[in-house]
Design a protein around this motif. Structure first.
Motif, PDB file in Angstrom:
ATOM      1  N   LYS A   1       0.834  -1.204   0.000  1.00  0.00           N
ATOM      2  CA  LYS A   1       0.000   0.000   0.000  1.00  0.00           C
ATOM      3  C   LYS A   1       0.868   1.252   0.000  1.00  0.00           C
ATOM      4  CE  LYS A   1      -4.098  -2.033   2.176  1.00  0.00           C
ATOM      5  NZ  LYS A   1      -4.965  -2.079   3.379  1.00  0.00           N
ATOM      6  N   GLY A   2       1.988   1.194   0.740  1.00  0.00           N
ATOM      7  CA  GLY A   2       2.919   2.323   0.740  1.00  0.00           C
ATOM      8  C   GLY A   2       3.515   2.549  -0.639  1.00  0.00           C
ATOM      9  N   TRP A   3       3.881   1.465  -1.326  1.00  0.00           N
ATOM     10  CA  TRP A   3       4.418   1.586  -2.692  1.00  0.00           C
ATOM     11  C   TRP A   3       3.387   2.176  -3.638  1.00  0.00           C
ATOM     12  CZ3 TRP A   3       6.871  -3.998  -3.211  1.00  0.00           C
ATOM     13  CH2 TRP A   3       7.996  -4.068  -2.386  1.00  0.00           C
ATOM     14  N   ILE A   4       2.133   1.762  -3.485  1.00  0.00           N
ATOM     15  CA  ILE A   4       1.060   2.247  -4.363  1.00  0.00           C
ATOM     16  C   ILE A   4       0.912   3.756  -4.238  1.00  0.00           C
ATOM     17  CG2 ILE A   4      -1.444   2.223  -4.729  1.00  0.00           C
ATOM     18  CD1 ILE A   4      -1.304  -0.779  -3.844  1.00  0.00           C
ATOM     19  N   ILE A   5       0.954   4.257  -3.013  1.00  0.00           N
ATOM     20  CA  ILE A   5       0.789   5.698  -2.788  1.00  0.00           C
ATOM     21  C   ILE A   5       2.046   6.465  -3.190  1.00  0.00           C
ATOM     22  CG2 ILE A   5       0.501   7.467  -1.009  1.00  0.00           C
ATOM     23  CD1 ILE A   5      -1.280   5.407   0.484  1.00  0.00           C
ATOM     24  N   ALA A   6       3.211   5.923  -2.822  1.00  0.00           N
ATOM     25  CA  ALA A   6       4.468   6.639  -3.070  1.00  0.00           C
ATOM     26  C   ALA A   6       4.985   6.465  -4.495  1.00  0.00           C
ATOM     27  CB  ALA A   6       5.534   6.183  -2.077  1.00  0.00           C
TER      28      ALA A   6
ATOM     29  N   ILE B   1       3.851  -2.972  -8.977  1.00  0.00           N
ATOM     30  CA  ILE B   1       2.418  -2.652  -9.011  1.00  0.00           C
ATOM     31  C   ILE B   1       1.802  -3.171 -10.306  1.00  0.00           C
ATOM     32  CG2 ILE B   1       0.699  -0.835  -8.786  1.00  0.00           C
ATOM     33  CD1 ILE B   1       2.567  -1.274  -6.339  1.00  0.00           C
ATOM     34  N   ASP B   2       2.554  -3.073 -11.404  1.00  0.00           N
ATOM     35  CA  ASP B   2       2.064  -3.635 -12.664  1.00  0.00           C
ATOM     36  C   ASP B   2       1.846  -5.139 -12.544  1.00  0.00           C
ATOM     37  OD1 ASP B   2       1.974  -1.239 -13.917  1.00  0.00           O
ATOM     38  OD2 ASP B   2       3.566  -1.625 -15.358  1.00  0.00           O
ATOM     39  N   TYR B   3       2.800  -5.825 -11.897  1.00  0.00           N
ATOM     40  CA  TYR B   3       2.653  -7.270 -11.711  1.00  0.00           C
ATOM     41  C   TYR B   3       1.469  -7.590 -10.806  1.00  0.00           C
ATOM     42  CZ  TYR B   3       7.321  -7.684 -13.759  1.00  0.00           C
ATOM     43  OH  TYR B   3       8.402  -7.623 -14.595  1.00  0.00           O
ATOM     44  N   LEU B   4       1.261  -6.739  -9.804  1.00  0.00           N
ATOM     45  CA  LEU B   4       0.110  -6.912  -8.922  1.00  0.00           C
ATOM     46  C   LEU B   4      -1.189  -6.819  -9.706  1.00  0.00           C
ATOM     47  CD1 LEU B   4      -1.154  -7.025  -6.036  1.00  0.00           C
ATOM     48  CD2 LEU B   4      -0.891  -4.549  -5.924  1.00  0.00           C
ATOM     49  N   LEU B   5      -1.227  -5.930 -10.708  1.00  0.00           N
ATOM     50  CA  LEU B   5      -2.432  -5.750 -11.511  1.00  0.00           C
ATOM     51  C   LEU B   5      -2.567  -6.798 -12.608  1.00  0.00           C
ATOM     52  CD1 LEU B   5      -2.355  -1.850 -11.939  1.00  0.00           C
ATOM     53  CD2 LEU B   5      -3.935  -3.163 -10.531  1.00  0.00           C
TER      54      LEU B   5
ATOM     55  N   GLU C   1      -1.818   8.794   7.262  1.00  0.00           N
ATOM     56  CA  GLU C   1      -2.106   9.219   5.896  1.00  0.00           C
ATOM     57  C   GLU C   1      -0.947   9.989   5.254  1.00  0.00           C
ATOM     58  OE1 GLU C   1      -5.915  10.896   4.870  1.00  0.00           O
ATOM     59  OE2 GLU C   1      -6.763  10.228   6.774  1.00  0.00           O
ATOM     60  N   LEU C   2       0.023  10.421   6.055  1.00  0.00           N
ATOM     61  CA  LEU C   2       1.097  11.271   5.532  1.00  0.00           C
ATOM     62  C   LEU C   2       2.483  10.652   5.686  1.00  0.00           C
ATOM     63  CD1 LEU C   2      -0.104  14.690   7.057  1.00  0.00           C
ATOM     64  CD2 LEU C   2      -0.607  13.766   4.788  1.00  0.00           C
ATOM     65  N   LYS C   3       2.566   9.429   6.217  1.00  0.00           N
ATOM     66  CA  LYS C   3       3.868   8.857   6.563  1.00  0.00           C
ATOM     67  C   LYS C   3       4.767   8.626   5.360  1.00  0.00           C
ATOM     68  CE  LYS C   3       2.039   4.131   6.651  1.00  0.00           C
ATOM     69  NZ  LYS C   3       1.810   2.937   7.499  1.00  0.00           N
ATOM     70  N   ASN C   4       4.206   8.544   4.148  1.00  0.00           N
ATOM     71  CA  ASN C   4       5.033   8.318   2.962  1.00  0.00           C
ATOM     72  C   ASN C   4       5.619   9.603   2.387  1.00  0.00           C
ATOM     73  OD1 ASN C   4       4.657   5.386   2.574  1.00  0.00           O
ATOM     74  ND2 ASN C   4       2.524   5.929   2.308  1.00  0.00           N
ATOM     75  N   LEU C   5       5.271  10.752   2.963  1.00  0.00           N
ATOM     76  CA  LEU C   5       5.724  12.029   2.410  1.00  0.00           C
ATOM     77  C   LEU C   5       7.069  12.482   2.966  1.00  0.00           C
ATOM     78  CD1 LEU C   5       2.365  13.968   2.330  1.00  0.00           C
ATOM     79  CD2 LEU C   5       3.625  13.082   0.402  1.00  0.00           C
ATOM     80  N   GLN C   6       7.331  12.180   4.235  1.00  0.00           N
ATOM     81  CA  GLN C   6       8.572  12.546   4.887  1.00  0.00           C
ATOM     82  C   GLN C   6       8.878  14.032   4.697  1.00  0.00           C
ATOM     83  OE1 GLN C   6      11.449   9.693   3.470  1.00  0.00           O
ATOM     84  NE2 GLN C   6      10.459   8.008   4.510  1.00  0.00           N
ATOM     85  N   LEU C   7      10.086  14.368   4.198  1.00  0.00           N
ATOM     86  CA  LEU C   7      10.508  15.768   4.151  1.00  0.00           C
ATOM     87  C   LEU C   7       9.729  16.596   3.139  1.00  0.00           C
ATOM     88  CD1 LEU C   7      14.390  15.450   4.525  1.00  0.00           C
ATOM     89  CD2 LEU C   7      12.701  16.027   6.280  1.00  0.00           C
ATOM     90  N   ASP C   8       9.096  15.957   2.137  1.00  0.00           N
ATOM     91  CA  ASP C   8       8.335  16.719   1.150  1.00  0.00           C
ATOM     92  C   ASP C   8       7.161  17.453   1.785  1.00  0.00           C
ATOM     93  OD1 ASP C   8      10.007  15.882  -0.833  1.00  0.00           O
ATOM     94  OD2 ASP C   8       8.784  14.169  -1.391  1.00  0.00           O
ATOM     95  N   LEU C   9       6.679  16.942   2.905  1.00  0.00           N
ATOM     96  CA  LEU C   9       5.560  17.585   3.583  1.00  0.00           C
ATOM     97  C   LEU C   9       5.932  18.988   4.039  1.00  0.00           C
ATOM     98  CD1 LEU C   9       2.687  17.371   4.691  1.00  0.00           C
ATOM     99  CD2 LEU C   9       3.631  16.337   6.749  1.00  0.00           C
ATOM    100  N   THR C  10       7.185  19.186   4.426  1.00  0.00           N
ATOM    101  CA  THR C  10       7.637  20.507   4.861  1.00  0.00           C
ATOM    102  C   THR C  10       7.471  21.535   3.745  1.00  0.00           C
ATOM    103  OG1 THR C  10       9.239  19.582   6.427  1.00  0.00           O
ATOM    104  CG2 THR C  10       9.637  21.826   5.661  1.00  0.00           C
ATOM    105  N   VAL C  11       7.818  21.163   2.520  1.00  0.00           N
ATOM    106  CA  VAL C  11       7.698  22.081   1.384  1.00  0.00           C
ATOM    107  C   VAL C  11       6.237  22.473   1.179  1.00  0.00           C
ATOM    108  CG1 VAL C  11       8.153  22.389  -1.072  1.00  0.00           C
ATOM    109  CG2 VAL C  11       9.703  21.007   0.306  1.00  0.00           C
ATOM    110  N   VAL C  12       5.329  21.497   1.290  1.00  0.00           N
ATOM    111  CA  VAL C  12       3.901  21.788   1.124  1.00  0.00           C
ATOM    112  C   VAL C  12       3.419  22.727   2.219  1.00  0.00           C
ATOM    113  CG1 VAL C  12       1.583  20.815   0.988  1.00  0.00           C
ATOM    114  CG2 VAL C  12       3.497  19.556   0.019  1.00  0.00           C
TER     115      VAL C  12
END
Length: 296
Positions: free
Chosen positions: A81-86, A93-97, A253-264
């Protein structure tokens, strides 16, 4: 019926690969004429085993099974799920589908696949926010590099920004971005595809190309910021007390963003879309106060 019998035989063949926490096995067999030239893909089969425990999150084995060279990847459901979002490990994900679900304990693997295909609700919203955060971060890095005269660095950052912008355009249409991102984008959004060609194929100088696309990115950032940041606005409004950056980064809901969240966050504050305030004194830091964030 015949297909179900074949899948049952396959599941028995790979039964010994099951782990105690396994909830599903997906088998992807690449066409024999394909040769990718990369270690991950130059196998006859990819076997994805999905588990439900938290540790280890993933592991890889290279095995010879019935004369076939196989890569066996174990990943937890949370990891997938983390890979799907990030957008990490997009080929997985292609193989999963596209792969065959040859065994599952319950319906969670089928439900995850259906969630990606239908691509709506929380998954779509979180994916859009993640892509916007990466778009904004790369745009900011590109703009800074241009100011400092690092034209090639700026070009690389803006090229990455365009990838994330294209992903946002697909998500807005209810399409999950895959490794075939620009093939997906070309027939749907001529504007972003034209910018991509301008940046990569134009006869103008590299500096002129980057400056042109930077202007387009600036407009897109402003127009998409509020809509793409919906998950963050919802979290900020979920309680009366302002949030610290540490609390936000560790929110599920935000754990995959890490430092990018600061920019937002900083851009939302700059554009007066959220409020910044100084909280109580930090422990052992004298009179220093922690910056916190809340809705206007």
């Amino acid at each position: 019926m015949e297909g179900e019998v074949q899948l049952t035989k396959l599941s028995l063949m790979y039964d010994e690969l099951l782990q105690e926490d396994s909830i599903g096995i997906i088998l992807y067999r690449k066409p024999s004429e394909y040769f990718h030239g990369a270690m991950l893909y130059d196998f006859d089969e990819l076997i994805l085993i999905i588990g439900e425990s938290r540790k280890p999150a993933r592991s890889i084995q290279h095995l010879l099974i019935n004369g076939l060279r196989c890569q066996v990847l174990y990943a937890t459901l949370d990891c997938l799920k983390g890979w799907i979002i990030a957008g990490e490990h997009a080929i997985i994900i292609d193989y999963l589908l596209e792969g065959h679900i040859i065994w599952e304990r319950d319906e969670r693997v089928s439900l995850l696949r259906r969630e990606i295909i239908e691509f709506n609700g929380p998954l779509r919203e979180q994916k859009q926010f993640h892509e916007f955060a990466r778009f904004l971060a790369n745009y900011v890095h590109g703009k800074r590099a241009m100011r400092e005269g690092r034209i090639i660095d700026a070009h690389q950052s803006i090229l990455k920004a365009l990838d994330h912008w294209a992903s946002i355009e697909l998500i807005e249409r209810g399409i999950y971005p895959t490794v075939h991102l620009w093939v997906q984008t070309q027939p749907l959004d001529r504007t972003i595809y034209k910018l991509y060609n301008e940046l990569t194929l134009s006869t103008e100088t590299l500096e002129q190309r980057v400056e042109l696309v930077l202007l387009a990115c600036e407009f897109s950032v402003m127009s998409k910021m509020e809509g793409c940041s919906a998950p963050l606005f919802r979290i900020l409004g979920s309680r009366r007390e302002p949030w610290s950056i540490d609390e936000l980064i560790n929110h599920p809901e935000l754990k995959n963003l890490q430092l990018d969240l600061t920019v937002v966050l900083r851009n939302l504050v700059y554009r007066s879309l959220i409020r910044e305030s100084a909280g109580g004194n930090l422990r052992n830091r004298g009179h220093h106060s922690e910056l916190r964030y809340s809705l206007i």
